[in-house]
Scaffold this motif. Structure first.
Motif, mmCIF file in Angstrom:
data_model
loop_
_atom_site.group_PDB
_atom_site.id
_atom_site.type_symbol
_atom_site.label_atom_id
_atom_site.label_comp_id
_atom_site.label_asym_id
_atom_site.label_seq_id
_atom_site.Cartn_x
_atom_site.Cartn_y
_atom_site.Cartn_z
ATOM 1 N N THR A 81 0.349 -1.382 0.123
ATOM 2 C CA THR A 81 -0.030 -0.399 -0.112
ATOM 3 C C THR A 81 0.735 1.517 -0.133
ATOM 4 N N ASN A 82 1.961 1.315 1.091
ATOM 5 C CA ASN A 82 2.780 2.459 0.934
ATOM 6 C C ASN A 82 3.933 2.783 -0.197
ATOM 7 N N MET A 83 4.259 1.689 -0.671
ATOM 8 C CA MET A 83 4.907 1.807 -2.088
ATOM 9 C C MET A 83 4.397 1.864 -3.755
ATOM 10 N N THR A 84 2.920 1.413 -3.702
ATOM 11 C CA THR A 84 2.707 1.605 -4.447
ATOM 12 C C THR A 84 0.736 1.634 -5.030
ATOM 13 N N THR A 85 0.743 1.731 -6.298
ATOM 14 C CA THR A 85 -0.369 2.462 -6.592
ATOM 15 C C THR A 85 -1.021 1.461 -7.383
ATOM 16 N N GLU A 86 -2.393 1.231 -7.973
ATOM 17 C CA GLU A 86 -3.017 0.635 -8.428
ATOM 18 C C GLU A 86 -3.065 -0.957 -7.730
ATOM 19 N N PHE A 87 -3.353 -1.143 -7.084
ATOM 20 C CA PHE A 87 -2.662 -2.516 -6.710
ATOM 21 C C PHE A 87 -3.660 -3.192 -6.537
ATOM 22 N N LEU A 88 -3.724 -4.300 -7.386
ATOM 23 C CA LEU A 88 -4.694 -5.138 -8.033
ATOM 24 C C LEU A 88 -4.827 -6.586 -7.478
ATOM 25 N N GLU A 89 -5.730 -6.796 -6.567
ATOM 26 C CA GLU A 89 -5.116 -8.581 -5.803
ATOM 27 C C GLU A 89 -5.818 -9.475 -6.785
ATOM 28 N N PHE A 106 -1.267 -7.925 -9.535
ATOM 29 C CA PHE A 106 -0.193 -6.584 -10.164
ATOM 30 C C PHE A 106 -0.337 -4.996 -8.912
ATOM 31 N N ALA A 107 0.516 -4.646 -8.986
ATOM 32 C CA ALA A 107 0.709 -3.073 -8.576
ATOM 33 C C ALA A 107 1.517 -1.691 -9.448
ATOM 34 N N LYS A 108 1.379 -0.994 -9.446
ATOM 35 C CA LYS A 108 1.598 -0.064 -10.291
ATOM 36 C C LYS A 108 3.058 0.529 -9.528
ATOM 37 N N LEU A 109 4.366 0.386 -9.099
ATOM 38 C CA LEU A 109 5.759 0.370 -8.636
ATOM 39 C C LEU A 109 6.306 1.525 -9.656
ATOM 40 N N ASP A 110 6.479 3.009 -8.759
ATOM 41 C CA ASP A 110 7.146 4.314 -9.858
ATOM 42 C C ASP A 110 6.886 4.454 -11.185
ATOM 43 N N GLY A 111 5.637 3.575 -11.555
ATOM 44 C CA GLY A 111 4.650 3.874 -13.173
ATOM 45 C C GLY A 111 4.901 3.045 -14.145
ATOM 46 N N GLU A 112 5.855 1.534 -13.028
ATOM 47 C CA GLU A 112 5.881 0.754 -14.054
ATOM 48 C C GLU A 112 5.262 -0.748 -12.989
ATOM 49 N N THR A 113 4.199 -1.922 -13.882
ATOM 50 C CA THR A 113 3.675 -2.816 -12.777
ATOM 51 C C THR A 113 4.953 -3.825 -13.169
ATOM 52 N N ALA A 151 2.959 -13.142 -14.228
ATOM 53 C CA ALA A 151 4.027 -11.879 -14.621
ATOM 54 C C ALA A 151 4.699 -12.440 -16.036
ATOM 55 N N GLU A 152 5.755 -13.540 -16.414
ATOM 56 C CA GLU A 152 6.113 -13.603 -16.985
ATOM 57 C C GLU A 152 5.599 -14.193 -18.583
ATOM 58 N N LYS A 153 4.432 -13.967 -18.293
ATOM 59 C CA LYS A 153 3.750 -14.289 -19.624
ATOM 60 C C LYS A 153 3.262 -12.717 -20.201
ATOM 61 N N PHE A 154 3.422 -11.600 -19.278
ATOM 62 C CA PHE A 154 3.201 -10.161 -19.601
ATOM 63 C C PHE A 154 4.337 -9.786 -19.877
ATOM 64 N N ASN A 155 5.813 -10.627 -19.138
ATOM 65 C CA ASN A 155 7.289 -9.664 -18.626
ATOM 66 C C ASN A 155 7.037 -8.718 -18.280
ATOM 67 N N LYS A 156 6.379 -9.007 -16.616
ATOM 68 C CA LYS A 156 6.896 -8.194 -16.066
ATOM 69 C C LYS A 156 7.392 -8.725 -14.868
ATOM 70 N N PRO A 157 8.033 -8.153 -13.842
ATOM 71 C CA PRO A 157 9.446 -8.000 -13.002
ATOM 72 C C PRO A 157 8.095 -8.652 -11.491
ATOM 73 N N ILE A 158 8.812 -9.474 -10.971
ATOM 74 C CA ILE A 158 8.706 -9.887 -9.302
ATOM 75 C C ILE A 158 9.182 -9.572 -8.233
ATOM 76 N N LEU A 292 13.381 -0.866 -6.059
ATOM 77 C CA LEU A 292 14.279 -0.047 -7.368
ATOM 78 C C LEU A 292 15.196 0.140 -8.386
ATOM 79 N N LYS A 293 16.132 -0.195 -7.706
ATOM 80 C CA LYS A 293 17.459 -0.544 -7.761
ATOM 81 C C LYS A 293 17.709 -1.569 -8.409
ATOM 82 N N ALA A 294 17.224 -2.534 -6.940
ATOM 83 C CA ALA A 294 17.449 -4.279 -7.863
ATOM 84 C C ALA A 294 16.854 -4.422 -9.098
#
Length: 323
Positions: A81-89, A106-113, A151-158, A292-294
């Motif tokens: 909740t604190n780190m992201t926006t648009e969290f979809l459980e 899925f959630a938005k972390l600094d604009g990235e899904t 996530a792998e199917k849509f090429n999104k980091p985990i 984000l750095k990692a």
């Protein structure tokens, strides 16, 4: 009413509680006598900050275990909740049921899904029971794997946030294949083609942690622990009593510093003075910066290289000295 935070204080935090009580008394005196006590109150507030730093700098392994279990410590959902926006459980393993001890989506972390997955303990007695105290059943690990594959199917980091006293050890969990579910996750996570970042944010016990703990980067928060067995259970096995839990915590070498020294984790994430439970916003902000750095570092590599490096990374783990 007392003015110190409405929180529980561990035994070694009692000096902090005493200072808050002194502030409360000064505020009551100032209100009754109309005398300005602001200077004295400010000194006590500074003393609280200093005491928090002092306590953090002298913690024993057992005290870090206690901090990792602090009832006011932020859990997975609070950090998300604190780190992201648009969290979809997302729910369910598409086989048995939805395991409330394992959360993800899925959630938005600094604009990235990003796909976030983690154990959730519950913030009160009712929710702790509903979430089985963060101890996932096989369907929890199969749910986590389903979300990773999505996530792998849509090429999104985990990103996985680990906080569990262990996988649920009940008979029904074993009947439904607890060991197989965890082993399958380890096998599949090694081969995921997308970036995977794992963070132990509280307790990291045994296979319950490993089931979502294989990644390109593995990090630990400062007051978390990571080992094959809890200090209490280790004490019960070796000494047939929980009374040696402090000794067990020391011998297990379970702190973030120990794990970093063994090469089992890559980074130690600092916490606010006194522990993450003192400042949720700061704790999550620091955690977010490390994630984000990692992610930025790992995303630079080709998928095949990431997989090979992951295999080599975990293949190097484990060593012994011949005396």
């Amino acid at each position: 009413m007392p003015q110190y935070p409405n929180r529980q204080f561990l035994e070694f935090e009692q000096p902090i509680k005493t200072l808050y009580e002194e502030i409360d008394k000064l505020k009551q005196t100032a209100e009754k006598s109309k005398i300005d006590m602001s200077d004295s109150i400010k000194k006590l507030e500074d003393a609280i900050e200093g005491k928090r730093r002092e306590i953090t700098s002298t913690l024993t392994p057992w005290q870090r275990v206690q901090l990792s279990r602090h009832p006011d410590r932020p859990y997975t959902m609070k950090h998300i909740t604190n780190m992201t926006t648009e969290f979809l459980e997302l729910f369910g393993d598409r086989n048995v049921k939805d395991d409330k001890a394992m959360v993800g989506g899925f959630a938005k972390l600094d604009g990235e899904t990003v796909m976030f997955i983690g154990q959730q303990k519950g913030i009160n007695t009712k929710m702790r029971q509903a979430r089985n105290f963060g101890m996932a059943n096989p369907e929890g690990y199969r749910k986590a794997l389903r979300l990773m594959k999505l996530a792998e199917k849509f090429n999104k980091p985990i990103v996985t946030l680990i906080d569990t006293p262990g996988a649920f050890p009940g008979l029904e969990a074993e009947e439904r294949g607890q060991g197989e579910a965890i082993a399958r996750n380890i096998y599949e996570m090694i081969r995921l083609k997308v970036p995977v970042i794992c963070v132990i944010i509280g307790e990291g016990a045994s296979g319950g942690a490993l089931g979502i703990g294989v990644g390109d980067r593995v990090m630990m928060m400062e007051n978390s622990w990571y080992t094959v067995i809890s200090p209490e259970n280790c004490s019960a096995i070796l000494w047939r009593s929980w009374e040696k839990k402090e000794v067990a915590a020391e011998q297990l070498k379970l702190t973030a510093l120990d794990m970093k020294g063994f090469g089992l984790v890559d980074e130690i994430i600092p916490e606010p003075a006194g522990g993450a439970h003192w400042d949720y916003a700061e704790s999550s902000a620091v955690l977010k910066s490390y994630i984000l750095k990692a992610l930025q570092e790992v995303k630079q590599e080709a998928p095949e290289k990431r997989v090979n490096e992951r295999i080599e990374k975990f293949g190097r783990m484990g060593f012994f000295d011949v005396q």
